[in-house]
Design a protein around this motif. Structure first.
Motif, short mmCIF file in Angstrom:
data_model
loop_
_atom_site.label_atom_id
_atom_site.label_comp_id
_atom_site.label_asym_id
_atom_site.label_seq_id
_atom_site.Cartn_x
_atom_site.Cartn_y
_atom_site.Cartn_z
N LEU A 51 0.83 -1.21 0.00
CA LEU A 51 0.00 0.00 0.00
C LEU A 51 0.86 1.26 0.00
O LEU A 51 0.54 2.25 -0.68
N ASP A 52 1.96 1.23 0.72
CA ASP A 52 2.88 2.38 0.71
C ASP A 52 3.45 2.60 -0.69
O ASP A 52 3.56 3.76 -1.15
N ARG A 53 3.80 1.51 -1.38
CA ARG A 53 4.33 1.65 -2.75
C ARG A 53 3.26 2.21 -3.69
O ARG A 53 3.54 3.06 -4.54
N LEU A 54 2.01 1.75 -3.49
CA LEU A 54 0.92 2.26 -4.33
C LEU A 54 0.70 3.74 -4.09
O LEU A 54 0.50 4.53 -5.03
N ARG A 55 0.77 4.16 -2.85
CA ARG A 55 0.57 5.58 -2.54
C ARG A 55 1.67 6.44 -3.16
O ARG A 55 1.42 7.55 -3.61
N GLN A 56 2.89 5.91 -3.17
CA GLN A 56 3.99 6.65 -3.79
C GLN A 56 3.74 6.84 -5.30
O GLN A 56 3.98 7.92 -5.85
N ILE A 57 3.25 5.78 -5.94
CA ILE A 57 2.94 5.88 -7.38
C ILE A 57 1.81 6.86 -7.61
O ILE A 57 1.84 7.69 -8.54
N VAL A 58 0.78 6.77 -6.75
CA VAL A 58 -0.38 7.67 -6.89
C VAL A 58 0.04 9.12 -6.72
O VAL A 58 -0.36 10.00 -7.48
N ASP A 59 0.86 9.40 -5.70
CA ASP A 59 1.26 10.79 -5.45
C ASP A 59 2.12 11.34 -6.59
O ASP A 59 2.11 12.55 -6.85
N ALA A 60 2.86 10.48 -7.29
CA ALA A 60 3.74 10.94 -8.37
C ALA A 60 2.98 11.15 -9.69
O ALA A 60 3.54 11.71 -10.64
N SER A 61 1.71 10.71 -9.75
CA SER A 61 0.94 10.81 -11.00
C SER A 61 0.46 12.24 -11.24
O SER A 61 0.19 13.00 -10.30
N ASP A 62 0.33 12.60 -12.56
CA ASP A 62 -0.21 13.92 -12.93
C ASP A 62 -1.73 13.92 -12.96
O ASP A 62 -2.35 14.97 -13.11
N HIS A 63 -2.34 12.74 -12.88
CA HIS A 63 -3.79 12.64 -12.89
C HIS A 63 -4.36 12.90 -11.49
O HIS A 63 -3.65 12.82 -10.50
N HIS A 64 -5.67 13.21 -11.48
CA HIS A 64 -6.37 13.34 -10.20
C HIS A 64 -6.80 11.94 -9.78
O HIS A 64 -7.72 11.38 -10.37
N ILE A 65 -6.14 11.37 -8.78
CA ILE A 65 -6.38 9.98 -8.40
C ILE A 65 -6.98 9.90 -6.99
O ILE A 65 -6.54 10.57 -6.07
N ALA A 66 -7.99 9.05 -6.89
CA ALA A 66 -8.63 8.79 -5.59
C ALA A 66 -8.66 7.28 -5.34
O ALA A 66 -8.93 6.51 -6.26
N ILE A 67 -8.36 6.89 -4.11
CA ILE A 67 -8.49 5.49 -3.71
C ILE A 67 -9.73 5.38 -2.84
O ILE A 67 -9.87 6.09 -1.84
N LEU A 68 -10.66 4.50 -3.24
CA LEU A 68 -11.96 4.40 -2.58
C LEU A 68 -12.08 3.10 -1.79
O LEU A 68 -11.54 2.06 -2.19
N ALA A 69 -12.82 3.18 -0.71
CA ALA A 69 -13.20 1.98 0.05
C ALA A 69 -14.43 1.38 -0.62
O ALA A 69 -15.08 2.01 -1.45
N PRO A 70 -14.78 0.12 -0.30
CA PRO A 70 -15.96 -0.51 -0.91
C PRO A 70 -17.25 0.27 -0.71
O PRO A 70 -18.17 0.13 -1.51
N ASP A 71 -17.33 1.06 0.36
CA ASP A 71 -18.55 1.84 0.58
C ASP A 71 -18.50 3.20 -0.11
O ASP A 71 -19.27 4.09 0.22
N MET A 72 -17.57 3.36 -1.08
CA MET A 72 -17.41 4.58 -1.87
C MET A 72 -16.86 5.74 -1.05
O MET A 72 -16.92 6.89 -1.46
N ARG A 73 -16.32 5.44 0.12
CA ARG A 73 -15.68 6.49 0.92
C ARG A 73 -14.24 6.66 0.44
O ARG A 73 -13.51 5.70 0.22
N ILE A 74 -13.82 7.90 0.29
CA ILE A 74 -12.47 8.18 -0.19
C ILE A 74 -11.47 7.95 0.94
O ILE A 74 -11.61 8.47 2.04
N THR A 75 -10.46 7.14 0.69
CA THR A 75 -9.43 6.88 1.68
C THR A 75 -8.12 7.61 1.36
O THR A 75 -7.35 7.90 2.27
N THR A 76 -7.86 7.88 0.07
CA THR A 76 -6.61 8.55 -0.32
C THR A 76 -6.85 9.44 -1.53
O THR A 76 -7.53 9.04 -2.49
#
Length: 396
Positions: free
Chosen positions: A302-327
């Motif tokens: 998960l830490d590696r995924l967050r590093q990739i997400v933060d380095a992206s130029d896109h607007h990225i959101a990581i969602l929980a199954p209940d559609m709540r935004i976690t990252t």
């Protein structure tokens, strides 16, 4: 000296008959008192009312002495008066015929008779716990400690010993056994590992989860055997960790490497809970262990995924199954006006995107995330109550 004797003789010769009778009475009383004091001083320390057939010191302790004939028939031939304090029956009653044996529970009476006959043949003392019914009809327990008695020809034909009331001890033992049974039922129903250690750090019990993890049974894990699952370079540190918990009377936590039954080194989260007896004194410690090796690997991914997400130029959101935004990554935070320290956990998806975009994510997006783990699309991101901007959205 002669003058004194003459004076005393003259004084005595002047006593009349009444005076002589009085003097003799006083002398007799003094002699009687001296005799009584002498008997009291010579009286044995253990002399007491039991000599008159009354319960003595043993009765006060819940015990009585006995003599028992075993051959040809088993019969209690003598019981100290203390037996009445224990059972409510006088010794004279219980030594009549087989009255004592009839007082015992039928199964225990048979067991006792068998033990007694074996003891006479083997000439070995024995101990037996038996149930009986006292004079009030209450079911109670006696412990019989017996040794062999020989007759004048050296032949063994009976026993003598002590009868002790142990009803309270039996009750406490039964309650302890029931409590231990309940503990085992609860301990074995959990996947968490448990080690029950005494004050010296020796293992007294483990649950099924611990046996499965270690690949050893409770006997092998007993005493210091439980430390065999800990690598040598970390063993002393874990032992000191447990000792510190007992010494400081407190609960502690730490992670430790442990070796499972397959020889793999696993990361286990350990926590201690101090155990106390009925008087509130520390009697040991219960160590709880959870294998967190897989969870730790997941955290790393998960830490590696967050590093990739933060380095992206896109607007990225990581969602929980209940559609709540976690990252949210940095780009998405900038669009929404959130700082680095602002939490996205409480933001529902419909607070971030317009309804059309939200519906698309719920249909196509969730399906794509289920199959491929990522969804990429275009939508309208709300930046205020009335305003929104077109943006590309990536959801994982």
């Amino acid at each position: 000296m002669q003058n004194e004797i003459d004076q005393l003789s003259a004084a005595v010769s002047g006593f009349g008959p009444i005076a002589w009778v009085g003097l003799g009475g006083v002398a007799f009383v003094l002699v009687c008192l001296g005799f009584i004091f002498g008997m009291v001083l010579r009286r044995p320390r253990n002399a007491g009312p039991s000599a008159a057939g009354q319960p003595g010191p043993l009765g006060a302790c819940g015990a009585a002495t006995f003599a028992c004939r075993v051959t040809p028939t088993l019969k209690f031939t003598a019981l100290s008066a203390d037996i009445e304090t224990i059972t409510g029956y006088a010794s004279e009653v219980l030594t009549e015929s087989d009255a004592f044996m009839r007082m015992l529970d039928e199964r225990d009476a048979s067991m006792f008779e068998t033990k007694a006959r074996n003891a006479v043949q083997s000439e070995i003392p024995f101990v037996a716990d038996v149930r009986y019914e006292d004079a009030d009809g209450q079911k109670r327990w006696l412990q019989i400690r017996a040794e062999i008695v020989r007759d004048g020809r050296g032949k063994t034909n009976g026993m003598r010993g002590v009868l002790k009331e142990i009803t309270e001890q039996k009750r406490l033992a039964t309650e302890a056994a029931a409590a231990w049974s309940r503990f085992n039922a609860l301990a074995n129903s959990t996947p968490t590992m448990l080690w029950v250690l005494d004050e010296a750090g020796d293992c007294q019990a483990v649950n099924n989860a611990t046996e499965r993890f270690a690949g050893m049974n409770e006997t092998q894990l007993g005493g210091t055997g439980w430390t065999r699952s800990i690598p040598e370079d970390e063993r002393q540190a874990v032992i000191k960790f447990v000792a510190r918990s007992i010494e400081e009377r407190t609960s502690l936590k730490r992670d430790a490497a442990m070796i499972d039954g397959s020889g793999r080194v696993r990361l286990v989260s350990l926590s201690t809970n101090v155990a106390r007896d009925e008087q509130g004194q520390v009697s040991g410690v219960v160590v709880v262990g959870t294998d967190v090796t897989d969870r730790s690997e997941g955290d790393k991914q998960l830490d590696r995924l967050r590093q990739i997400v933060d380095a992206s130029d896109h607007h990225i959101a990581i969602l929980a199954p209940d559609m709540r935004i976690t990252t949210l990554n940095t780009q998405a935070r900038n669009v929404l006006g959130l700082g680095e320290r602002d939490s996205a956990n409480s933001l529902a998806l419909w607070h971030v995107v317009t309804k059309d975009t939200s519906d698309e994510i719920r249909t196509e997006g969730l399906k794509a995330c289920t199959e491929a783990g990522i969804w990429h699309g275009r939508g309208m991101v709300r930046t205020g109550e009335e305003t929104s901007v077109a943006s590309e959205l990536t959801v994982t």
